[in-house]
Design an enzyme around this catalytic site. Structure first.
Site, mmCIF file in Angstrom:
data_model
loop_
_atom_site.group_PDB
_atom_site.id
_atom_site.type_symbol
_atom_site.label_atom_id
_atom_site.label_comp_id
_atom_site.label_asym_id
_atom_site.label_seq_id
_atom_site.Cartn_x
_atom_site.Cartn_y
_atom_site.Cartn_z
ATOM 1 N N LYS A 22 -0.428 26.185 37.452
ATOM 2 C CA LYS A 22 -0.190 27.426 38.187
ATOM 3 C C LYS A 22 1.135 28.056 37.754
ATOM 4 O O LYS A 22 1.242 29.277 37.600
ATOM 5 C CB LYS A 22 -0.181 27.108 39.687
ATOM 6 C CG LYS A 22 0.072 28.264 40.614
ATOM 7 C CD LYS A 22 -0.289 27.907 42.046
ATOM 8 C CE LYS A 22 0.607 26.835 42.637
ATOM 9 N NZ LYS A 22 1.916 27.340 43.080
ATOM 10 N N ARG A 27 3.601 32.714 34.939
ATOM 11 C CA ARG A 27 4.605 33.234 34.000
ATOM 12 C C ARG A 27 3.925 33.980 32.852
ATOM 13 O O ARG A 27 4.354 35.076 32.463
ATOM 14 C CB ARG A 27 5.458 32.077 33.455
ATOM 15 C CG ARG A 27 6.500 31.570 34.447
ATOM 16 C CD ARG A 27 6.994 30.170 34.092
ATOM 17 N NE ARG A 27 8.122 29.761 34.928
ATOM 18 C CZ ARG A 27 7.997 29.343 36.190
ATOM 19 N NH1 ARG A 27 6.796 29.280 36.746
ATOM 20 N NH2 ARG A 27 9.064 28.989 36.886
ATOM 21 N N SER A 144 15.993 29.110 45.077
ATOM 22 C CA SER A 144 14.690 28.938 44.439
ATOM 23 C C SER A 144 14.792 29.349 42.984
ATOM 24 O O SER A 144 15.260 30.446 42.665
ATOM 25 C CB SER A 144 13.622 29.782 45.133
ATOM 26 O OG SER A 144 12.415 29.756 44.388
ATOM 27 N N ASP A 292 8.329 19.743 44.657
ATOM 28 C CA ASP A 292 6.935 19.898 45.089
ATOM 29 C C ASP A 292 6.172 18.583 45.173
ATOM 30 O O ASP A 292 5.086 18.529 45.766
ATOM 31 C CB ASP A 292 6.182 20.852 44.145
ATOM 32 C CG ASP A 292 6.498 22.313 44.447
ATOM 33 O OD1 ASP A 292 7.056 22.590 45.523
ATOM 34 O OD2 ASP A 292 6.184 23.166 43.605
ATOM 35 N N ARG A 323 8.323 22.079 55.013
ATOM 36 C CA ARG A 323 7.627 20.857 54.621
ATOM 37 C C ARG A 323 8.303 19.587 55.126
ATOM 38 O O ARG A 323 7.639 18.566 55.340
ATOM 39 C CB ARG A 323 7.476 20.801 53.095
ATOM 40 C CG ARG A 323 6.433 21.785 52.590
ATOM 41 C CD ARG A 323 6.292 21.773 51.082
ATOM 42 N NE ARG A 323 5.150 22.599 50.680
ATOM 43 C CZ ARG A 323 4.909 22.963 49.428
ATOM 44 N NH1 ARG A 323 5.727 22.587 48.460
ATOM 45 N NH2 ARG A 323 3.858 23.706 49.137
ATOM 46 N N ARG A 366 -0.375 21.544 49.849
ATOM 47 C CA ARG A 366 0.149 20.231 49.488
ATOM 48 C C ARG A 366 0.088 19.242 50.659
ATOM 49 O O ARG A 366 -0.017 18.034 50.444
ATOM 50 C CB ARG A 366 1.571 20.346 48.933
ATOM 51 C CG ARG A 366 1.627 21.229 47.692
ATOM 52 C CD ARG A 366 2.780 20.910 46.779
ATOM 53 N NE ARG A 366 2.890 21.914 45.729
ATOM 54 C CZ ARG A 366 2.115 21.970 44.649
ATOM 55 N NH1 ARG A 366 1.163 21.073 44.481
ATOM 56 N NH2 ARG A 366 2.282 22.919 43.753
ATOM 57 N N LYS A 390 -5.424 27.184 47.276
ATOM 58 C CA LYS A 390 -4.203 27.857 46.812
ATOM 59 C C LYS A 390 -3.784 27.371 45.434
ATOM 60 O O LYS A 390 -3.340 28.161 44.602
ATOM 61 C CB LYS A 390 -3.067 27.633 47.815
ATOM 62 C CG LYS A 390 -1.737 28.230 47.370
ATOM 63 C CD LYS A 390 -0.685 28.133 48.451
ATOM 64 C CE LYS A 390 0.701 28.458 47.910
ATOM 65 N NZ LYS A 390 0.821 29.797 47.331
#
Length: 409
Positions: A22, A27, A144, A292, A323, A366, A390
């Site tokens: 992903k 990108r 981020s 992640d 999360r 996730r 997703k």
């Protein structure tokens, strides 16, 4: 869709083909919009990639990217450079709670015309595209890496490129390097020294340039967890992967040796094999470059009744959900004891795993996938399991192929 996972055993040998990354796909889709001579193979079939494609191809003045965080960041930068085009960029209710002020202010330093239509610092955004002539920008580096990559991706199309100064400790460096590597492969000159990144202007491609997206390492993480929780000798082969990956989550191969999983590379595939039991009682990790995979690792450690200490998790609070809070809540329903701070998680060694617990997913793909491997220990239920679309729409079908018993409830 809610599902029940019965207590299962993996097949001794399995093969799974995983869709393209992903991160790489999004990108490359943006670069393709800037340089139409680019062609892309093995595009991710995730919701996020499809939403990115739809937004880029749509002629509508309102672009709704729903829950696709990467698309929100990348498209904010992209549309800021589209001279004469005015659009509104919006998303789901959760997206409208996810901060974007740092990126917007950086683009405004370059001369962008962006306003908030509701709450300052958050989407929706009204973007009036224009030619950006300034090239010097400073950005906080510890929030981020997608903010940084958003600027780097548009940089070659700016008249004078970009000189980007990163203020503070840099988060998720592998994702920045992924962006720079793709630019280099395109022919763009870049430099990353200390806290300064420069990207030179790049006019146009003279010939067609073909990119093939590597399969997604984040998606591979759930299979690493499944193998770690399986008996010695169990193996899964995943395609298509390469040893010198651009993806930060490829550190999985090294991390999961702590859980007794060995990775071998052959013919654009990886084979994961459980070779031994874990020898460390406490797994200690700094995941600032690969946050992640924290959920997957925490669940693996819990399932193996190990303790686990992870730091470098500050970006997890601004994902699809907080999360860290979500992990603590769901693991404790299963019988775990978990301590969290704003950037760390400490899982204490468990002595028992509660059965038939229903795991809330918080609209977070996730959360759904990270907890699924526990079905090798106890029956478990996953709420709103279709959220996996997703990033990994085929997840439930794929784990059934390797021996997990899945039923809709």
């Amino acid at each position: 869709m809610n599902i029940k996972l019965q207590k299962s055993t993996l097949h001794l040998q399995s093969n799974i083909a995983i869709t393209g990354s992903k991160s790489e796909t999004n990108r490359l889709l943006l670069l393709q919009a800037l340089y139409p001579n680019i062609t892309i193979d093995n595009i991710s079939n995730s919701d996020d990639a499809q939403l990115m494609q739809k937004a880029l191809s749509s002629t509508e003045t309102v672009k709704d990217i729903h829950h696709a965080g990467t698309a929100m960041r990348f498209l904010t930068a992209y549309y800021a450079t589209r001279d004469g085009q005015e659009i509104t960029l919006t998303g789901s209710s959760r997206m409208q709670e996810r901060p974007i002020k740092i990126l917007v202010e950086a683009l405004q330093q370059l001369g962008a015309d962006i306003q908030y239509t509701n709450n300052e610092g958050y989407p929706p955004l009204r973007i009036n595209g224009k030619k950006l002539t300034k090239n010097s920008v400073t950005l906080a580096a510890n929030v981020s890496s997608q903010y940084i990559s958003a600027l780097l991706l548009i940089a070659p199309t700016l008249k004078n490129g970009i000189s980007l100064t990163l203020d503070g400790n840099i988060t998720s460096v592998p994702y920045i390097n992924m962006t720079l590597s793709l630019l280099n492969e395109l022919g763009v000159q870049t430099n990353f020294e200390g806290n300064i990144i420069t990207v030179a202007a790049f006019k146009a491609l003279s010939a067609t340039k073909k990119f093939t997206v590597e399969s997604d390492w984040s998606s591979a993480s759930y299979f690493y967890s499944l193998i770690a929780l399986s008996k010695i000798g169990t193996e899964i082969t995943l395609s298509s992967y390469k040893k010198n990956s651009l993806q930060g989550d490829s550190c999985l191969a090294e991390i999961y040796t702590k859980f007794g999983v060995e990775t071998s590379f052959q013919n654009n595939s990886i084979t994961l094999c459980k070779t031994r039991e874990a020898t460390q009682e406490t797994i200690k990790l700094d995941l600032k470059n690969a946050p992640d995979i924290a959920q997957t690792i925490a669940v693996t450690a819990f399932g193996l009744q190990l303790s686990c200490e992870m730091i470098g998790l500050h970006t997890l609070k601004i994902k699809e959900t907080d999360r860290l809070v979500a992990l603590k809540t769901e693991l404790e329903k299963l019988g775990a004891s978990v301590d969290i701070t704003d950037e760390s998680l400490h899982l204490h060694k468990a002595t028992n795993i509660n059965e038939n617990i229903s795991i809330a997913t918080y609209k977070d793909h996730r959360m759904a996938m990270a907890f699924a491997p526990l079905s090798l220990r106890v029956p478990i239920q996953i709420e709103k399991a279709d959220v996996v679309s997703k990033s990994f729409p085929d997840f439930w079908a794929d784990i059934q192929k390797i021996g997990i018993k899945v039923t809709e409830t």
